[in-house]
Design a protein around this motif. Structure first.
Motif, short mmCIF file in Angstrom:
data_model
loop_
_atom_site.label_atom_id
_atom_site.label_comp_id
_atom_site.label_asym_id
_atom_site.label_seq_id
_atom_site.Cartn_x
_atom_site.Cartn_y
_atom_site.Cartn_z
N ALA A 28 54.42 75.54 26.65
CA ALA A 28 54.55 74.36 25.77
C ALA A 28 55.67 73.45 26.26
CB ALA A 28 54.82 74.82 24.35
N ALA A 29 56.78 74.04 26.69
CA ALA A 29 57.90 73.23 27.19
C ALA A 29 57.52 72.48 28.45
CB ALA A 29 59.11 74.13 27.44
N LEU A 30 56.81 73.14 29.35
CA LEU A 30 56.38 72.49 30.59
C LEU A 30 55.47 71.30 30.30
CD1 LEU A 30 55.67 75.64 32.80
CD2 LEU A 30 57.48 73.96 33.17
N LYS A 31 54.57 71.49 29.35
CA LYS A 31 53.61 70.41 29.03
C LYS A 31 54.27 69.27 28.25
CE LYS A 31 49.48 73.28 29.32
NZ LYS A 31 48.33 73.89 28.62
N ARG A 32 55.45 69.54 27.69
CA ARG A 32 56.21 68.45 27.05
C ARG A 32 57.10 67.72 28.04
NH1 ARG A 32 56.93 72.29 22.69
NH2 ARG A 32 58.97 72.80 23.58
N GLY A 33 57.10 68.19 29.30
CA GLY A 33 57.86 67.51 30.33
C GLY A 33 59.19 68.14 30.68
N THR A 34 59.50 69.31 30.14
CA THR A 34 60.76 69.98 30.47
C THR A 34 60.76 70.39 31.93
OG1 THR A 34 60.89 70.84 28.22
CG2 THR A 34 62.29 71.90 29.86
N ALA B 158 60.99 72.56 35.15
CA ALA B 158 60.44 73.91 35.23
C ALA B 158 61.51 75.00 35.12
CB ALA B 158 59.67 74.07 36.54
N GLY B 159 62.60 74.85 35.87
CA GLY B 159 63.65 75.87 35.82
C GLY B 159 64.22 76.03 34.42
N ASP B 160 64.44 74.91 33.74
CA ASP B 160 64.98 74.97 32.37
C ASP B 160 63.97 75.61 31.41
OD1 ASP B 160 67.30 73.76 33.21
OD2 ASP B 160 66.64 71.74 32.67
N ALA B 161 62.69 75.30 31.59
CA ALA B 161 61.68 75.86 30.71
C ALA B 161 61.64 77.37 30.80
CB ALA B 161 60.31 75.27 31.05
N PHE B 162 61.70 77.90 32.03
CA PHE B 162 61.68 79.35 32.20
C PHE B 162 62.96 79.99 31.68
CE2 PHE B 162 58.37 78.42 35.46
CZ PHE B 162 57.38 79.26 34.96
N ARG B 163 64.11 79.36 31.93
CA ARG B 163 65.37 79.92 31.44
C ARG B 163 65.39 79.97 29.92
NH1 ARG B 163 66.64 77.70 36.23
NH2 ARG B 163 68.07 78.84 37.58
N ASP B 164 65.01 78.87 29.31
CA ASP B 164 65.00 78.83 27.84
C ASP B 164 64.02 79.84 27.27
OD1 ASP B 164 66.82 76.81 28.02
OD2 ASP B 164 65.40 75.19 27.56
N GLY B 165 62.87 79.99 27.94
CA GLY B 165 61.84 80.90 27.43
C GLY B 165 62.22 82.36 27.55
N PHE B 166 62.87 82.73 28.66
CA PHE B 166 63.12 84.14 28.91
C PHE B 166 64.55 84.58 28.65
CE2 PHE B 166 59.44 83.59 31.92
CZ PHE B 166 58.55 84.28 31.14
N LEU B 167 65.52 83.65 28.70
CA LEU B 167 66.91 84.05 28.49
C LEU B 167 67.35 83.82 27.04
CD1 LEU B 167 68.64 82.83 31.78
CD2 LEU B 167 67.90 85.13 31.18
N LEU B 168 67.06 82.63 26.52
CA LEU B 168 67.53 82.33 25.18
C LEU B 168 66.81 83.13 24.11
CD1 LEU B 168 68.00 78.45 25.34
CD2 LEU B 168 69.67 80.26 25.77
N SER B 169 65.53 83.47 24.39
CA SER B 169 64.78 84.22 23.39
C SER B 169 64.76 85.72 23.65
CB SER B 169 63.32 83.73 23.36
OG SER B 169 62.72 83.90 24.62
N ALA C 43 54.55 75.33 38.53
CA ALA C 43 55.06 76.11 37.39
C ALA C 43 53.92 76.62 36.51
CB ALA C 43 56.03 75.26 36.58
N LEU C 44 52.93 75.79 36.25
CA LEU C 44 51.84 76.23 35.38
C LEU C 44 50.99 77.31 36.03
CD1 LEU C 44 50.72 72.85 33.78
CD2 LEU C 44 51.83 74.77 32.63
N ARG C 45 50.94 77.31 37.36
CA ARG C 45 50.21 78.39 38.04
C ARG C 45 50.97 79.70 37.88
NH1 ARG C 45 48.95 77.42 44.21
NH2 ARG C 45 47.72 75.74 43.27
#
Length: 326
Positions: free
Chosen positions: A306-312, A314-325, A236-238
């Motif tokens: 930031a979400a990935l590095k907090r342990g979220t 990966a799929g949820d981190a991308f969804r929250d980052g691109f869909l919710l915002s 995910a980080l890549r």
């Protein structure tokens, strides 16, 4: 021509060219004596290739010496290089020395210069087999069309575009899919879009394709492509790093063009883009876009990272980052 240089990162196309030459020159009845396949990673085998190239063929047909991963136009020991230069004028009549390399010949080397002289004189041949860059959609379509011609197949333009979208720059898979389609299609008519959609599964994707979907304002499509990457075990980080680089490049190109800079070499250097030709593609992608668009995407990527590095997950981190915002 007694010497053939095949180079480039399109391994499947290189191998097809080698096998076509072998079939054209070799008499199958004498193949066990007249065909040698050697590995240039082994200096002893590279030297053996030069020795065998001096040996006339036995019986009917020609002798073919295939040296994969040839060292002669890249880095090789001085003694081997001297042997190569001496052997250039000593290839036996009826013998074909085939030098195969994934890398571009180093034009600074004496061995490369000596071989290039023979190419210019018509005493050697050179063919390049380069894969299109991951961002070069037109180049990928041309790869499909060229491979189809090599396999003596006809494609509808829409079918070629669909195949390029499905396989990207995977030349080996492309050849396999075309062979499968050739069994399904009528040999007298071009392969259709419907045939490609019916038989070629999946969709080639990359972080660049995710960025393209985000740029087009299609977050759901971007998430679908992200899911495909994550299912293929792409870290995910890549993905975040690749997207950040892509979007930052768009931002730089936009800012520099708004400042009046038109020299693609200057723009590429400032944006950290290795191939200036890519600037032409990027200009088409970002035409009419404001810098604020790219700043917003970079901000979303920062949230994802930031979400990935907090342990979220990966799929949820991308969804929250691109869909919710969005």
């Amino acid at each position: 021509m007694p010497i053939h240089l095949f180079w480039g990162d399109d391994e499947a196309a290189r191998n097809r060219a080698v096998e076509a030459l072998v079939q054209e020159q070799l008499d199958p009845s004498w193949a066990s004596l007249n065909l040698s396949r050697l590995d240039g990673n082994d200096s002893a085998q590279a030297a053996q290739a030069l020795e065998e190239a001096r040996t006339p063929p036995f019986g009917a047909g020609a002798r073919v010496v295939v040296l994969q991963r040839s060292p002669f136009c890249s880095q090789c020991p001085a003694e081997l290089a001297e042997g190569f230069e001496a052997a250039l004028a000593q290839v036996a009549d009826g013998c074909h020395l085939v030098l195969v390399s994934p890398g571009k010949p180093d034009a600074r080397l004496r061995t490369t210069k000596a071989l290039q002289k023979l190419v210019k004189a018509g005493e050697a041949s050179e063919q390049s087999f380069a894969l299109p860059a991951i961002w070069d959609g037109a180049g990928q379509v041309e790869l499909v069309s060229r491979t189809a011609r090599e396999l003596e197949l006809k494609l509808e333009p829409a079918a070629a575009e669909a195949l390029a979208d499905a396989v990207g720059s995977d030349s080996a898979r492309l050849a396999s899919e075309l062979e499968k389609l050739s069994l399904y299609a009528d040999p007298d008519t071009p392969i259709t879009l419907d045939a490609v959609q019916a038989l070629v599964g999946g969709q080639s994707t990359s972080a660049l394709a995710v960025g393209d979907a985000l740029l087009a304002g299609q977050p759901a499509e971007a998430i679908a492509r992200l899911d495909a990457l994550l299912e293929a075990n792409e870290p995910a980080l890549r993905i975040v790093a690749a997207l950040t680089s892509q979007i930052r490049g768009w931002l730089w190109v936009t800012l520099l063009e708004r400042a009046g800079e038109q020299d693609v070499a200057v723009i590429a250097k400032a944006a950290g883009i290795g191939n200036p030709k890519r600037i032409y593609v990027m200009r088409k992608q970002i035409r009419g876009r404001q810098p604020a668009v790219f700043l917003r995407l970079l901000s979303q990527l920062l949230d994802v990272e930031a979400a990935l590095k907090r342990g979220t997950e990966a799929g949820d981190a991308f969804r929250d980052g691109f869909l919710l915002s969005s």
